[in-house]
Design a protein around this motif. Structure first.
Motif, PDB file in Angstrom:
ATOM      1  N   GLN A 144       0.833  -1.211   0.000  1.00  0.00           N
ATOM      2  CA  GLN A 144       0.000   0.000   0.000  1.00  0.00           C
ATOM      3  C   GLN A 144       0.870   1.265   0.000  1.00  0.00           C
ATOM      4  OE1 GLN A 144      -2.596   0.183   3.464  1.00  0.00           O
ATOM      5  NE2 GLN A 144      -3.930   1.707   2.520  1.00  0.00           N
ATOM      6  N   LYS A 145       0.294   2.366  -0.452  1.00  0.00           N
ATOM      7  CA  LYS A 145       0.922   3.666  -0.267  1.00  0.00           C
ATOM      8  C   LYS A 145       0.050   4.429   0.714  1.00  0.00           C
ATOM      9  CE  LYS A 145      -0.856   4.631  -4.921  1.00  0.00           C
ATOM     10  NZ  LYS A 145      -1.111   3.237  -5.332  1.00  0.00           N
ATOM     11  N   LEU A 146       0.561   4.606   1.926  1.00  0.00           N
ATOM     12  CA  LEU A 146      -0.235   5.209   2.994  1.00  0.00           C
ATOM     13  C   LEU A 146       0.579   6.318   3.652  1.00  0.00           C
ATOM     14  CD1 LEU A 146      -2.957   4.944   4.501  1.00  0.00           C
ATOM     15  CD2 LEU A 146      -1.830   3.429   6.110  1.00  0.00           C
ATOM     16  N   PRO A 147       0.321   7.563   3.267  1.00  0.00           N
ATOM     17  CA  PRO A 147       1.131   8.668   3.767  1.00  0.00           C
ATOM     18  C   PRO A 147       0.733   9.110   5.169  1.00  0.00           C
ATOM     19  CG  PRO A 147      -0.567   9.497   2.314  1.00  0.00           C
ATOM     20  CD  PRO A 147      -0.720   8.007   2.323  1.00  0.00           C
ATOM     21  N   ILE A 148       1.655   9.795   5.825  1.00  0.00           N
ATOM     22  CA  ILE A 148       1.342  10.460   7.092  1.00  0.00           C
ATOM     23  C   ILE A 148       1.234  11.959   6.799  1.00  0.00           C
ATOM     24  CG2 ILE A 148       2.142  10.976   9.420  1.00  0.00           C
ATOM     25  CD1 ILE A 148       3.672   8.330   9.381  1.00  0.00           C
ATOM     26  N   PHE A 149       0.053  12.520   7.063  1.00  0.00           N
ATOM     27  CA  PHE A 149      -0.155  13.960   6.919  1.00  0.00           C
ATOM     28  C   PHE A 149       0.090  14.575   8.283  1.00  0.00           C
ATOM     29  CE2 PHE A 149      -3.528  14.135   3.256  1.00  0.00           C
ATOM     30  CZ  PHE A 149      -2.687  13.366   2.453  1.00  0.00           C
ATOM     31  N   SER A 150       1.055  15.456   8.354  1.00  0.00           N
ATOM     32  CA  SER A 150       1.410  15.983   9.658  1.00  0.00           C
ATOM     33  C   SER A 150       1.526  17.500   9.589  1.00  0.00           C
ATOM     34  CB  SER A 150       2.726  15.329  10.095  1.00  0.00           C
ATOM     35  OG  SER A 150       3.039  15.708  11.401  1.00  0.00           O
ATOM     36  N   GLY A 151       2.032  18.065  10.648  1.00  0.00           N
ATOM     37  CA  GLY A 151       2.242  19.505  10.667  1.00  0.00           C
ATOM     38  C   GLY A 151       3.604  19.766  11.273  1.00  0.00           C
ATOM     39  N   ASP A 152       4.109  20.976  11.104  1.00  0.00           N
ATOM     40  CA  ASP A 152       5.412  21.294  11.673  1.00  0.00           C
ATOM     41  C   ASP A 152       5.383  21.052  13.170  1.00  0.00           C
ATOM     42  OD1 ASP A 152       6.558  22.109   9.264  1.00  0.00           O
ATOM     43  OD2 ASP A 152       5.452  24.013   9.394  1.00  0.00           O
ATOM     44  N   GLY A 153       6.402  20.390  13.667  1.00  0.00           N
ATOM     45  CA  GLY A 153       6.507  20.188  15.107  1.00  0.00           C
ATOM     46  C   GLY A 153       5.738  18.992  15.627  1.00  0.00           C
ATOM     47  N   LEU A 154       4.971  18.325  14.789  1.00  0.00           N
ATOM     48  CA  LEU A 154       4.247  17.125  15.242  1.00  0.00           C
ATOM     49  C   LEU A 154       5.157  15.904  15.081  1.00  0.00           C
ATOM     50  CD1 LEU A 154       0.653  17.750  13.830  1.00  0.00           C
ATOM     51  CD2 LEU A 154       1.583  18.253  16.082  1.00  0.00           C
ATOM     52  N   PRO A 155       4.871  14.859  15.861  1.00  0.00           N
ATOM     53  CA  PRO A 155       5.824  13.739  15.927  1.00  0.00           C
ATOM     54  C   PRO A 155       5.700  12.729  14.789  1.00  0.00           C
ATOM     55  CG  PRO A 155       4.038  13.370  17.462  1.00  0.00           C
ATOM     56  CD  PRO A 155       3.774  14.703  16.820  1.00  0.00           C
ATOM     57  N   HIS A 156       5.663  13.202  13.542  1.00  0.00           N
ATOM     58  CA  HIS A 156       5.545  12.250  12.432  1.00  0.00           C
ATOM     59  C   HIS A 156       6.766  11.354  12.305  1.00  0.00           C
ATOM     60  CE1 HIS A 156       6.515  16.392  11.061  1.00  0.00           C
ATOM     61  NE2 HIS A 156       7.575  15.792  10.559  1.00  0.00           N
ATOM     62  N   ASN A 157       7.938  11.911  12.616  1.00  0.00           N
ATOM     63  CA  ASN A 157       9.136  11.078  12.507  1.00  0.00           C
ATOM     64  C   ASN A 157       9.102   9.933  13.508  1.00  0.00           C
ATOM     65  OD1 ASN A 157      10.039  12.742  10.527  1.00  0.00           O
ATOM     66  ND2 ASN A 157      11.419  13.920  11.839  1.00  0.00           N
ATOM     67  N   ASP A 158       8.594  10.236  14.704  1.00  0.00           N
ATOM     68  CA  ASP A 158       8.492   9.173  15.712  1.00  0.00           C
ATOM     69  C   ASP A 158       7.542   8.087  15.251  1.00  0.00           C
ATOM     70  OD1 ASP A 158       9.602  10.619  18.518  1.00  0.00           O
ATOM     71  OD2 ASP A 158       8.910  11.942  16.926  1.00  0.00           O
ATOM     72  N   VAL A 159       6.419   8.509  14.675  1.00  0.00           N
ATOM     73  CA  VAL A 159       5.448   7.514  14.232  1.00  0.00           C
ATOM     74  C   VAL A 159       6.082   6.619  13.164  1.00  0.00           C
ATOM     75  CG1 VAL A 159       3.207   7.145  13.141  1.00  0.00           C
ATOM     76  CG2 VAL A 159       3.489   8.997  14.788  1.00  0.00           C
ATOM     77  N   ALA A 160       6.770   7.259  12.195  1.00  0.00           N
ATOM     78  CA  ALA A 160       7.408   6.470  11.142  1.00  0.00           C
ATOM     79  C   ALA A 160       8.452   5.535  11.734  1.00  0.00           C
ATOM     80  CB  ALA A 160       8.040   7.393  10.107  1.00  0.00           C
ATOM     81  N   ALA A 161       9.243   6.054  12.676  1.00  0.00           N
ATOM     82  CA  ALA A 161      10.284   5.228  13.287  1.00  0.00           C
ATOM     83  C   ALA A 161       9.671   4.076  14.071  1.00  0.00           C
ATOM     84  CB  ALA A 161      11.156   6.079  14.203  1.00  0.00           C
ATOM     85  N   GLN A 162       8.553   4.360  14.732  1.00  0.00           N
ATOM     86  CA  GLN A 162       7.897   3.304  15.505  1.00  0.00           C
ATOM     87  C   GLN A 162       7.359   2.210  14.569  1.00  0.00           C
ATOM     88  OE1 GLN A 162       4.861   4.703  18.192  1.00  0.00           O
ATOM     89  NE2 GLN A 162       4.690   2.731  19.247  1.00  0.00           N
ATOM     90  N   ILE A 163       6.859   2.625  13.428  1.00  0.00           N
ATOM     91  CA  ILE A 163       6.379   1.631  12.466  1.00  0.00           C
ATOM     92  C   ILE A 163       7.536   0.744  11.999  1.00  0.00           C
ATOM     93  CG2 ILE A 163       5.397   1.293  10.161  1.00  0.00           C
ATOM     94  CD1 ILE A 163       3.701   3.816  10.640  1.00  0.00           C
TER      95      ILE A 163
END
Ligand SMILES: Nc1ncnc2c1ncn2[C@@H]1O[C@H](COP(=O)(O)OP(=O)(O)OP(=O)(O)O)[C@@H](O)[C@H]1O
Ligand SMILES: [Mg+2]
Lengths: 456, 604
Positions: A144-163
């Protein structure tokens, strides 16, 4: 036949123009030598008879109208690939930047070709990420192609790393999985964060990185994801590997595209982005998937920050129109100290329907997820009402919904960076929190399943 | 194919747009072959001795000075048996055949291939020497799939006397099966296919009035915003609101004879899904696999943008050809916005003057021309046939004020507005009942009354007005809460909930709910109406809403869609009886005990 041209007509941002060219093909690579020493790469982006427009990677600074030579290669941009790429770090045009040289017998065109829909295999196997909001409500499917839509300063990198850390993407065979990481316009410390996380997860030797940092040339930002996806296709389809591709930050990528488009004086569409932004993004995102004659897969998790947290901004908007759903992070939840702050209502996994339920996850999964969505939607309405008339004055039923909302956020969403939950745990939590509302409200769940799982 | 000599040479390359010099002999809208790889292109403008060409394949590697070969004909498609159950790209090249070369990827320079020229078909020749044939007359038939009898018709403008007729037998489509001689003495060979330029609508004898619905099996559409055979519809909505799923549903369940599904600039996996699922789904009307009546045109978002522009025309031309045989065709175009963007991109590269949001000024007229090709007609062969066009629209930011949505709205009659808020709440299909409309309600009234029930349209209007009233009430509820409302208004809210959850929401993945007959739709409506009338009567007599809203009964009604299959619709009559009995006994107890005796009522 490799003619060299010594005089330029014009230098304009990332572009140079030269005339008197005897032979040039569209999209071919050129080698530019500045003052007899510095090599830069370039790509032909427009031909008008003998007048050729070239986009220069590494930027045009240092080039003057007569201090450089240009030699045409006759081929489009290609990068060498072998299984040895695993564990290596490259820049946005595929040159190694981790000190050692990189050789391979075979070279691959980074443009890629569209996958024939007839040759695709429809993705149906789910990947357990250990994150409840994703596994339970926006299930990720292999291919699948499933993007993370985030905002500046939100923990998107952590979520990706956790995945990356928790994903059971490997199925039965762990040796068969790898990560391709494309960094576009991110800061050094962000790139370092990912490297560190890969190291901690013990997968560093299974990661290929293509890195174009914020201060690296803009033009290379355009080729970074293409190099990365070419490597991904090579590993997935030539070596039957399961590849997770993380691409960050797609907004910086699109801004680079806009900058170059504007230098080429193209007609802009929304917010100055070129009219072909949709097609261009699609040429990246559509490189995810599975094909019939290979056991491998490419799963993409692109990350983008929404300027002003605006989901209608062209980058998230066009991305949403191409990808197979989106995981949306919410500033409001983040400020409530909830991690991961996934806003489930606008989030969606389109491939979920075929990869969950009996025989995949658990028989109750589709219904219970549906019920949670519907209940949490009502929670939002009740919260709005409670704001107006006060929490005491809302009906008893609505009070129960508020309680459900609290439980949902504290028990299901807020699991922290280290909790790795199985799909059974996630589904059980969903049933536990649904007890907060009366059984009669569970209209989205089949009665048999209520009998089987309801805990009230 | 006869290639003419031309001296045209490439002088300019910019993505899918190239220019050629010495191009005096090239004609506007002519199909050309470009360069050593013989890429396929179409002439889009001619100025002095220069021609501008849009290229349907990737232009990477093309050099200036390479030659451009004229084909002498406009961009056209081959029409004959072998189209159905197949998947083609935007210019009718067979993707199955292309994948047989072994690569999972689509290369460029595949050349002009189309439907299978070698496959043998059992043809029945329906004419004999001496017959006089007009345009549109059938001269042979081939059972193309178990569902569709393919009729070979004399092409438009051709006519003449049969001087040769082949006997029945197995032939490939190149085989000449009939020869005509016309008044001028010219011989016209008729094979098992004909060619037609995609940008020209195929002629018909006459356009007829629209008076039959396209029954889709989707409650919110059939009951509230019906489609009509020969009509037009748009499905606008932001990303993820359900355009594609709705179109898949229509492709699966609508009562058309044939479906043309155009994946225009959308996802590859969605095409794959159709290819994997449709062969397994059995059409309830014919008991045959759905793939037998379906053709796919796939030009996914990552395929060349110029071919995306053409795909819409390829699709509609194929539809017209089958319509001419006397079939009813439904076309799904997903998404017309991607087609409009392709227009915009090419226009930008041609350096045309942009109008609104960068779209070319001719966007509205192109859209109108496309939808104009939908109609209910009498064909040249005097058959009845129709084309219904259902176009998805993908407005940027989900904002319907943008040019593609607005210009589409002006030319279509049914507007199924998808709503983000409904989609977020997982209310599917997320068709907003306030913003959607169908211009066919009045012309279809008679049909519904004759074929379904005298009061179907009345019930429709009644339910809609309940939902209208709910909207107003919800505005109040938002400010003061529900408890303050009088009971008759609270009943409106409760009934609206039943309509929304029990009727409008329809699960595309539930075996008994995915496709619902008009008969079941009508009965379900009647159940809800029975509930409303009975409950309303009790309210008028002063009974409190808390007693009237019986959880079990309401639950039964909301889940009737799942529990009652098409085979046992009598369960719905039973449910109606149950409702009537429940409320009349409630009434009796209430009257007997007086308004105060609530304890007794709750025992009822
Ligand atoms: N009728 C339905 N029943 C069940 N689920 C639905 C229905 N309609 C939509 N969905 C859900 O919504 C998701 C998105 O729907 P769909 O792919 O049709 O959106 P779309 O409008 O075509 O989006 P895009 O413009 O991005 O292509 C589906 O994957 C499915 O999960
Ligand atoms: Mg769609």
């Amino acid at each position: 036949m490799k003619l060299k041209y010594l005089k330029l007509d014009k230098i304009d941002g990332p572009l140079i123009v030269l005339s008197g060219v005897k032979q040039a093909s569209y999209d071919e690579m050129v080698d530019i030598v500045v003052e007899n020493k510095l090599h830069k790469k370039g790509r032909v982006v427009q031909i008008n008879r003998d007048r050729v427009v070239i986009q220069v990677f590494e930027g045009t600074s240092g080039i003057s109208l007569n201090n450089s030579s240009v030699a045409f290669s006759g081929t489009p941009m290609r990068i060498p690939l072998s299984k040895e790429v695993l564990g290596r770090v490259f820049n946005g045009i595929g040159d190694p930047i981790d000190q050692a040289e990189f050789y391979a017998d075979e070279k691959f065109d980074i443009g890629g070709r569209p996958i024939n829909p007839v040759a695709r295999k429809y993705p149906r196997d789910y990947i357990q990420t250990g994150i409840s909001s994703i596994d339970g409500l926006t299930t990720l499917i292999r291919g699948q192609k499933l993007p993370i839509f985030s905002g500046d300063g939100l923990p998107h990198n952590d979520v990706a790393a956790q995945i990356v850390k928790q994903a059971k993407i490997s199925g039965d065979d762990t040796s068969n999985f790898a990560i391709v990481f494309a960094a576009m316009g991110i800061k050094h410390d962000e790139a370092e964060f990912f490297r560190k996380q890969f190291e901690l997860s013990g997968v560093l030797n299974k990661v290929v990185m293509f890195v174009n940092l914020a201060d690296d040339p803009i033009v290379e930002r355009i080729t970074t994801p293409r190099c990365a996806l070419t490597a991904a296709e090579y590993l997935a389809f030539e070596h039957d590997m399961h590849i997770l591709v993380i691409m960050t930050n797609m907004t910086s990528y699109a801004e680079a595209l806009r900058e170059i488009s504007s230098a080429r004086e193209e007609v802009p569409s929304r917010k100055g982005y070129p009219g072909y932004l949709y097609s261009d993004l699609a040429s990246l995102y559509e490189r995810a998937g599975m094909i019939k004659n290979s056991k491998g897969s490419i799963t993409q998790i692109p990350i983008l920050t929404m300027p002003n947290d605006d989901i209608a901004h062209p980058v998230p908007d066009l991305t949403g129109f191409i990808t197979e759903g989106q995981i949306i992070l919410s500033r409001e939840l983040f400020q409530k100290n909830i991690y991961p702050p996934v806003n489930i209502l606008p989030s969606l996994s389109r491939l979920m329907k075929d990869g969950i339920g009996e025989g995949y996850t658990r028989d109750d999964h589709p219904d219970v997820a549906n019920q949670v969505f519907s209940a949490y939607t009502h929670v939002q309405e009740v919260r709005a009402l409670a704001q107006v008339i006060g929490e005491e004055d809302i009906s008893d039923l609505d009070k129960k919904y508020l309680e459900f909302g609290r439980l949902f956020e504290s028990k299901l969403l807020n699991q922290g960076f280290d909790a790795n939950r199985s799909i059974e745990e996630t589904l059980n939590i969903m049933w536990e929190i649904l007890v907060a509302i009366p059984k009669g409200e569970l209209t989205r769940i089949k009665p048999e399943l209520i009998d089987k799982y309801y805990k009230g | 194919m006869s290639s003419e000599i031309s001296n045209a040479k490439i002088i300019f390359i910019n993505g899918p747009v190239v220019k050629a010099e010495n191009a005096e002999s090239l004609k506007m809208r002519e199909m050309v072959l470009i360069g050593r790889k013989k890429l396929i292109g179409e002439v889009v403008s001619v100025e002095n001795e220069n021609a501008t060409i849009q290229v349907y394949e990737e232009t990477s590697g093309l050099e200036w000075g390479e030659e451009v070969i004229s084909t002498g004909k406009a961009l056209s498609v081959k029409l004959g048996p072998g189209i159905l159950s197949n998947i083609f790209d935007g210019i009718e090249r067979p993707l199955e055949r292309i994948s047989e070369t072994g690569s999972a990827f689509i290369p460029e320079g595949i050349g002009l291939i189309s439907i299978d020229m070698d496959k043998l078909w059992d043809a029945h020749i329906t004419v004999k020497t001496g017959d006089y044939l007009e345009e549109g007359s059938v001269y042979a038939t081939v059972q193309e799939t178990s569902m569709i009898l393919h009729k070979l018709m004399v092409p438009p403008k051709a006519r003449g006397k049969v001087v040769f007729a082949e006997k029945d037998g197995s032939y490939n489509i190149e085989h000449t099966v009939v020869r005509l001689v016309n008044e001028d003495g010219d011989e016209i060979p008729l094979r098992l296919y004909q060619e037609w330029p995609v940008r020209t609508a195929r002629p018909v004898k006459s356009k007829k009035a629209i008076e039959k619905p396209l029954v889709t099996g989707q409650r919110v559409i059939d009951t509230f915003f019906p489609l009509a055979k020969g009509g037009t519809a748009a499905i606008p909505g932001g990303f993820g609101t359900g355009k594609t799923i709705t179109q898949h549903q229509l492709a699966k369940w609508s009562d058309a004879d044939m479906i043309v599904y155009i994946g225009c600039g959308e996802r590859g996996n969605e095409m794959t899904e159709v290819l994997e699922d449709f062969p397994k789904i059995i059409d309830p009307r014919s008991n045959k696999s759905l793939m037998e009546r379906t053709v796919l045109i796939a030009n996914t978002s990552n395929m060349p943008v110029a071919a995306r522009e053409a795909s819409i025309y390829t699709g509609i031309t194929i539809a017209e050809y089958y319509r001419d045989m006397g079939y009813h065709i439904a076309i799904m175009a997903d998404s017309t916005s991607r087609w409009a963007e392709a227009l915009r991109e090419i226009s930008g590269r041609l350096e045309e003057m942009p109008a609104e949001e960068g779209y070319p000024a001719y966007l509205p007229s192109r859209l109108a021309q496309f939808y104009e090709r939908a109609a209910y007609v009498e064909t040249l062969g005097s058959e009845e046939g129709s084309i219904t066009i259902i176009g998805a629209v993908s407005p940027a930011g989900g904002d319907f004020s943008e040019p593609v949505t607005q210009n589409t709205k002006r030319v279509v009659s049914t507007f199924l507005a998808l709503d983000k808020a409904l989609a977020y709440a997982r209310h599917y299909p997320a068709i907003n009942w306030h913003n959607s409309y169908s211009g066919y309600v009045s012309v279809l009234k008679e049909w519904y009354e004759e074929n379904i029930a005298e009061n179907m349209m009345e019930l429709r209007a009644k339910m809609l007005s309940i939902l209208q009233e709910e909207r107003k009430l919800l505005e109040i509820v938002k400010l003061v809460g529900e408890d303050i409302l009088p009971d008759d208004q609270r009943l409106i809210l409760e009934i609206s909930k039943v309509i929304k959850v029990g009727y409008l929401q329809q699960n595309a993945y539930h075996k008994d709910d995915a496709n619902v007959s008009l008969n079941k739709q009508y009965k379900m409506l009647t159940v809800i109406d029975t509930l409303y009338e009975a409950a309303n009567k009790c309210i008028k007599e002063g009974m409190p809403i808390s007693k009237i809203k019986n959880e079990d009964l309401f639950y039964k009604i909301i889940t009737m869609k799942y529990k009652v299959s098409e085979e046992n619709l009598e369960l719905l009559e039973q449910l109606m009886k149950e409702i009537t009995e429940y409320y009349s006994s409630l009434e009796r107890t209430y009257k007997k005990g007086g308004a105060q005796n609530e304890a007794e009522i709750s025992e009822a």
